[in-house]
Design a protein around this motif. Structure first.
Motif, mmCIF file in Angstrom:
data_model
loop_
_atom_site.group_PDB
_atom_site.id
_atom_site.type_symbol
_atom_site.label_atom_id
_atom_site.label_comp_id
_atom_site.label_asym_id
_atom_site.label_seq_id
_atom_site.Cartn_x
_atom_site.Cartn_y
_atom_site.Cartn_z
ATOM 1 N N HIS A 281 21.834 5.422 -65.267
ATOM 2 C CA HIS A 281 21.128 4.740 -64.171
ATOM 3 C C HIS A 281 21.790 5.044 -62.828
ATOM 4 O O HIS A 281 21.099 5.268 -61.826
ATOM 5 N N GLN A 282 23.134 5.070 -62.793
ATOM 6 C CA GLN A 282 23.850 5.336 -61.545
ATOM 7 C C GLN A 282 23.503 6.714 -61.005
ATOM 8 O O GLN A 282 23.329 6.898 -59.795
ATOM 9 N N ILE A 283 23.366 7.693 -61.878
ATOM 10 C CA ILE A 283 23.003 9.052 -61.444
ATOM 11 C C ILE A 283 21.616 9.058 -60.811
ATOM 12 O O ILE A 283 21.406 9.613 -59.725
ATOM 13 N N ILE A 284 20.653 8.415 -61.467
ATOM 14 C CA ILE A 284 19.277 8.399 -60.955
ATOM 15 C C ILE A 284 19.194 7.564 -59.680
ATOM 16 O O ILE A 284 18.490 7.938 -58.725
ATOM 17 N N ALA A 285 19.899 6.450 -59.638
ATOM 18 C CA ALA A 285 19.905 5.624 -58.431
ATOM 19 C C ALA A 285 20.491 6.400 -57.257
ATOM 20 O O ALA A 285 19.987 6.327 -56.126
ATOM 21 N N ASN A 286 21.548 7.158 -57.531
ATOM 22 C CA ASN A 286 22.166 7.956 -56.479
ATOM 23 C C ASN A 286 21.221 9.054 -55.994
ATOM 24 O O ASN A 286 21.076 9.291 -54.792
ATOM 25 N N MET A 287 20.537 9.688 -56.918
ATOM 26 C CA MET A 287 19.573 10.723 -56.564
ATOM 27 C C MET A 287 18.432 10.134 -55.741
ATOM 28 O O MET A 287 17.990 10.707 -54.738
ATOM 29 N N GLY A 288 17.946 8.969 -56.168
ATOM 30 C CA GLY A 288 16.871 8.309 -55.437
ATOM 31 C C GLY A 288 17.283 7.922 -54.029
ATOM 32 O O GLY A 288 16.483 8.016 -53.085
ATOM 33 N N THR A 289 18.543 7.524 -53.869
ATOM 34 C CA THR A 289 19.043 7.158 -52.550
ATOM 35 C C THR A 289 19.067 8.358 -51.623
ATOM 36 O O THR A 289 18.728 8.260 -50.439
ATOM 37 N N VAL A 290 19.465 9.510 -52.155
ATOM 38 C CA VAL A 290 19.476 10.741 -51.353
ATOM 39 C C VAL A 290 18.067 11.073 -50.872
ATOM 40 O O VAL A 290 17.839 11.358 -49.683
ATOM 41 N N ILE A 291 17.105 11.026 -51.774
ATOM 42 C CA ILE A 291 15.721 11.351 -51.423
ATOM 43 C C ILE A 291 15.175 10.360 -50.400
ATOM 44 O O ILE A 291 14.431 10.722 -49.474
ATOM 45 N N TYR A 292 15.556 9.095 -50.553
ATOM 46 C CA TYR A 292 15.072 8.041 -49.667
ATOM 47 C C TYR A 292 15.474 8.282 -48.210
ATOM 48 O O TYR A 292 14.841 7.772 -47.286
ATOM 49 N N MET A 293 16.511 9.071 -47.993
ATOM 50 C CA MET A 293 16.963 9.333 -46.628
ATOM 51 C C MET A 293 15.899 10.034 -45.784
ATOM 52 O O MET A 293 15.884 9.893 -44.562
ATOM 53 N N VAL A 294 15.003 10.780 -46.428
ATOM 54 C CA VAL A 294 13.962 11.487 -45.667
ATOM 55 C C VAL A 294 12.966 10.500 -45.060
ATOM 56 O O VAL A 294 12.796 10.457 -43.837
ATOM 57 N N PRO A 295 12.272 9.669 -45.867
ATOM 58 C CA PRO A 295 11.366 8.699 -45.244
ATOM 59 C C PRO A 295 12.093 7.684 -44.370
ATOM 60 O O PRO A 295 11.542 7.212 -43.368
ATOM 61 N N LEU A 296 13.339 7.348 -44.724
ATOM 62 C CA LEU A 296 14.097 6.395 -43.911
ATOM 63 C C LEU A 296 14.367 6.968 -42.513
ATOM 64 O O LEU A 296 14.183 6.282 -41.505
ATOM 65 N N SER A 297 14.793 8.219 -42.449
ATOM 66 C CA SER A 297 15.086 8.836 -41.154
ATOM 67 C C SER A 297 13.833 8.949 -40.296
ATOM 68 O O SER A 297 13.864 8.673 -39.088
ATOM 69 N N LEU A 298 12.732 9.339 -40.900
ATOM 70 C CA LEU A 298 11.468 9.398 -40.169
ATOM 71 C C LEU A 298 11.065 8.019 -39.671
ATOM 72 O O LEU A 298 10.533 7.868 -38.562
ATOM 73 N N SER A 299 11.347 6.990 -40.465
ATOM 74 C CA SER A 299 10.977 5.624 -40.093
ATOM 75 C C SER A 299 11.845 5.092 -38.958
ATOM 76 O O SER A 299 11.353 4.408 -38.054
ATOM 77 N N ILE A 300 13.149 5.393 -38.992
ATOM 78 C CA ILE A 300 14.034 4.972 -37.905
ATOM 79 C C ILE A 300 13.593 5.606 -36.597
ATOM 80 O O ILE A 300 13.529 4.951 -35.549
ATOM 81 N N ALA A 301 13.286 6.909 -36.653
ATOM 82 C CA ALA A 301 12.817 7.602 -35.453
ATOM 83 C C ALA A 301 11.498 7.005 -34.961
ATOM 84 O O ALA A 301 11.294 6.827 -33.755
ATOM 85 N N THR A 302 10.612 6.675 -35.887
ATOM 86 C CA THR A 302 9.327 6.074 -35.514
ATOM 87 C C THR A 302 9.528 4.738 -34.827
ATOM 88 O O THR A 302 8.884 4.438 -33.815
ATOM 89 N N MET A 303 10.418 3.913 -35.376
ATOM 90 C CA MET A 303 10.710 2.615 -34.756
ATOM 91 C C MET A 303 11.174 2.795 -33.310
ATOM 92 O O MET A 303 10.736 2.060 -32.414
ATOM 93 N N THR A 304 12.049 3.758 -33.081
ATOM 94 C CA THR A 304 12.557 3.999 -31.731
ATOM 95 C C THR A 304 11.445 4.412 -30.785
ATOM 96 O O THR A 304 11.314 3.878 -29.670
ATOM 97 N N VAL A 305 10.599 5.348 -31.227
ATOM 98 C CA VAL A 305 9.504 5.828 -30.378
ATOM 99 C C VAL A 305 8.510 4.701 -30.100
ATOM 100 O O VAL A 305 8.045 4.518 -28.967
ATOM 101 N N VAL A 306 8.176 3.929 -31.122
ATOM 102 C CA VAL A 306 7.254 2.801 -30.952
ATOM 103 C C VAL A 306 7.828 1.796 -29.961
ATOM 104 O O VAL A 306 7.146 1.321 -29.051
ATOM 105 N N ALA A 307 9.118 1.450 -30.120
ATOM 106 C CA ALA A 307 9.756 0.477 -29.228
ATOM 107 C C ALA A 307 9.791 0.973 -27.788
ATOM 108 O O ALA A 307 9.539 0.208 -26.840
ATOM 109 N N GLN A 308 10.087 2.250 -27.609
ATOM 110 C CA GLN A 308 10.147 2.800 -26.255
ATOM 111 C C GLN A 308 8.769 2.776 -25.587
ATOM 112 O O GLN A 308 8.663 2.465 -24.397
ATOM 113 N N HIS A 309 7.718 3.098 -26.330
ATOM 114 C CA HIS A 309 6.364 3.032 -25.759
ATOM 115 C C HIS A 309 5.970 1.590 -25.444
ATOM 116 O O HIS A 309 5.313 1.321 -24.434
#
Length: 459
Positions: A281-309
Motif C-alpha cells: 500500500h505504501q508503494i502505491i500511495a507514494n506513486m499516487g502522491t507523485v502523480i497527484y502533483m500534476v493536477p495539484l500544481s495546475l490547481s495552485i496556479a489556477t487559484m493564483t490566476v483566479v485570485a489576481q483577476h
C-alpha cells in the motif's frame, strides 16, 4: 465584448498558457519535494521491510499534521493574490508578517503532536519494534516544524505574487542535498551508524532549515521584494488580521487534513492486514502522491490566476479561467491514468520491493489509473473556490465524501462488515475503492459550488 461568448476551445488557447506559466515551475518544485518521499520509500525498501512499514506509518501521521497546519498558512496565497491583482503591494507585506507570526504559533502545536503520537500509532496495531522506529522518526521531524511552517508561508507568498521560480530553484537544490544525506543516514558512513527509516527524517530536517535560512536572506536583500516591505517594516501580532487569515485558512487546513487523513487512516487500518500489505500500500500511495502533483500544481496556479483577476475586478475572466482549468486538468489526468496502466510493471520495478509487497501493489495499481479524472476535477474546483476565498462549504463537502463515504465505506468493505461484499473489494482494495468513489462525489459538489459562486459574483 462579453468574453463569456467565446467558445471553450478559444478560452483554452487563451487561459491555459497563463496557467502553465505558473504551474510548470510549481510542478517542478512539487516533484522535487515529492521525490523526497520517493527516495525515502525506495531507499528504505532496500534497507528492510520493517523499516518501510514504520516509514509508511510515521509518514502518514506526519503528513496529516503537516498538511493540516500548513494548509492554514496557505490562505496567504488567495489573500495575497487578490491584493496583487489590486496592486496593493505594501498590504501584501503586512499580510505576510502576520502569517509568519501565525506560523510560529502553529509550529508549537505541530511539535507537541509529533512528540506524542501514541494514539495514532495504536490504531495501526503494529509490533513494538515498528512503533518505536515510527516514534523516533516523528521525534526527529518535530525539530524541523518551525522551518516547515515558515517555508510554507514563503511558498504561499511567492505563488501569490507570481514568483514560483525562486521556490522551485531552492527545492531542486534541496533535492540534490537530500539524496546524499539519505544515503549517509539510512545506510551509515563517515562514522555515522546506519539508522534505517529514521535517517530519512534527519536528512529532511537539515534540508528544511537550509531552505528557510537561505530564503529569508534572499527576501531580506532581494530587489524584487522591496515593494512589499516585508522585513523593512516591523509588525507586532495583529489579532484582527491573524483572525482574518484563520477564518479562511482554518477551513482550508481542515480540508487538507480531511483529504490527507483519509489516506493516512487507510494506512493505519491497512497495517492490520500485515507488514507486506502495508508495504505494498505504501508503494502505491507514494506513486499516487507523485502523480497527484500534476493536477495539484495546475490547481495552485489556477487559484493564483483566479485570485489576481478577482483583485483586478475582472470577475468574468476569473470564471472563464476556472472552467478552462477544469477542462485542461481532466484531459491531462486521463492521459496520466492511461500511462500508469500501460507502464505499471516498469513503475513498480523502480521501488524494487520484496515479492510479497509487489504482489499487493500490483493489485492496487488499478485504482490509481482509475480515479485520476475525479481527483483532477475535485482538486481544481477546490482551489478555484479558494481563489474566491470560499473555503467553509468545500470543507463540509470533503468531510462528508472523503470521511463519510471514502474512509467509512472503505473500512466496511475492507473488513467485510457489509453483506455480500465481493472478494475483489475486501482487504486493502476496499479502502482504495471507497476512496475512488468519494473523490467522484466530492468533484460533483465542488464543481456545482464553483458554478454558483461565480454566478453570484457576476450578479
Amino acid at each position: 465584448m462579453n468574453t463569456l461568448t467565446l467558445p471553450w476551445y478559444a478560452r483554452l488557447r487563451r487561459d491555459v498558457p497563463q496557467i502553465l506559466q505558473l504551474a510548470i515551475p510549481i510542478l517542478l518544485g512539487q516533484l522535487a519535494i515529492i521525490t523526497f518521499g520517493v527516495m525515502d520509500t525506495a531507499m528504505t525498501a532496500r534497507y528492510s521491510t520493517d523499516d518501510l512499514a514504520a516509514l509508511g506509518m510515521a509518514a502518514s501521521i506526519f503528513i496529516s499534521i503537516y498538511v493540516g497546519l500548513t494548509g492554514i498558512l496557505s490562505a496567504l496565497n488567495p489573500i495575497g493574490g487578490q491584493l496583487f491583482g489590486a496592486k496593493k503591494y505594501q498590504a501584501i507585506g503586512e499580510e505576510t508578517r502576520q502569517t509568519l507570526w501565525l506560523s510560529l504559533i502553529l509550529a508549537g502545536v505541530g511539535m507537541f503532536v509529533l512528540n506524542h503520537p501514541d494514539l495514532f500509532i495504536a490504531i495501526g496495531e503494529v509490533s513494538p519494534e515498528i512503533a518505536e522506529k515510527a516514534k523516533f522518526y516523528l521525534m526527529i521531524l518535530s525539530f524541523s516544524t518551525p522551518a516547515n511552517m515558515i517555508m510554507r508561508t514563503y511558498i504561499a507568498l511567492h505563488n501569490a505574487i507570481s514568483m514560483p521560480k525562486m521556490i522551485t530553484t531552492l527545492q531542486v537544490i534541496g533535492l540534490m542535498l537530500k539524496i546524499p544525506l539519505n544515503y549517509l543516514f539510512i545506510f551509515g558512513g563517515l562514522g555515522i551508524p546506519a539508522m534505517g527509516g529514521p535517517g530519512c527524517a534527519i536528512a529532511t530536517s537539515i534540508v528544511q532549515w537550509f531552505w528557510v535560512i537561505t530564503l529569508t536572506l534572499i527576501i531580506w536583500n532581494g530587489s524584487s521584494y522591496k515593494q512589499f516591505h516585508i522585513f523593512t517594516t516591523f509588525s507586532k501580532p495583529n489579532l484582527r488580521r491573524i483572525w482574518e487569515i484563520l477564518k479562511l485558512g482554518a477551513p482550508i487546513g481542515f480540508s487538507y487534513l480531511i483529504e490527507v487523513t483519509s489516506f493516512a487512516f487507510m494506512a493505519l487500518f491497512i497495517a492490520r492486514f500485515g507488514t507486506s500489505v502495508l508495504a505494498g500500500h505504501q508503494i502505491i500511495a507514494n506513486m499516487g502522491t507523485v502523480i497527484y502533483m500534476v493536477p495539484l500544481s495546475l490547481s495552485i496556479a489556477t487559484m493564483t490566476v483566479v485570485a489576481q483577476h478577482l483583485g483586478a475586478k475582472d470577475d468574468v475572466r476569473s470564471e472563464e479561467v476556472g472552467w478552462s482549468a477544469v477542462i485542461f486538468n481532466v484531459f491531462v489526468s486521463v492521459v496520466i491514468g492511461a500511462m500508469v496502466w500501460i507502464f505499471q510493471d516498469t513503475l513498480l520495478s523502480f521501488y524494487a520491493p520484496r515479492e510479497e509487497a509487489r504482489l499487493i501493489a500490483k493489485q492496487l495499481i488499478f485504482f490509481i489509473a482509475l480515479y485520476q479524472v475525479c481527483d483532477a476535477m475535485q482538486v481544481t474546483a477546490a482551489f478555484i473556490l479558494r481563489g474566491y476565498k470560499v473555503a467553509f462549504w468545500p470543507m463540509v463537502i470533503y468531510a462528508g465524501s472523503l470521511w463519510g463515504i471514502g474512509l467509512l465505506g472503505g473500512y466496511l468493505m475492507a473488513f467485510n462488515k457489509l453483506p455480500h461484499v465481493p472478494e475483489i473489494l475486501q482487504g486493502a482494495k476496499g479502502f482504495w475503492a471507497g476512496n475512488s468513489i468519494s473523490l467522484g462525489i466530492a468533484a460533483f459538489f465542488l464543481l456545482m459550488l464553483f458554478k454558483i459562486t461565480a454566478r453570484k459574483k457576476l450578479h
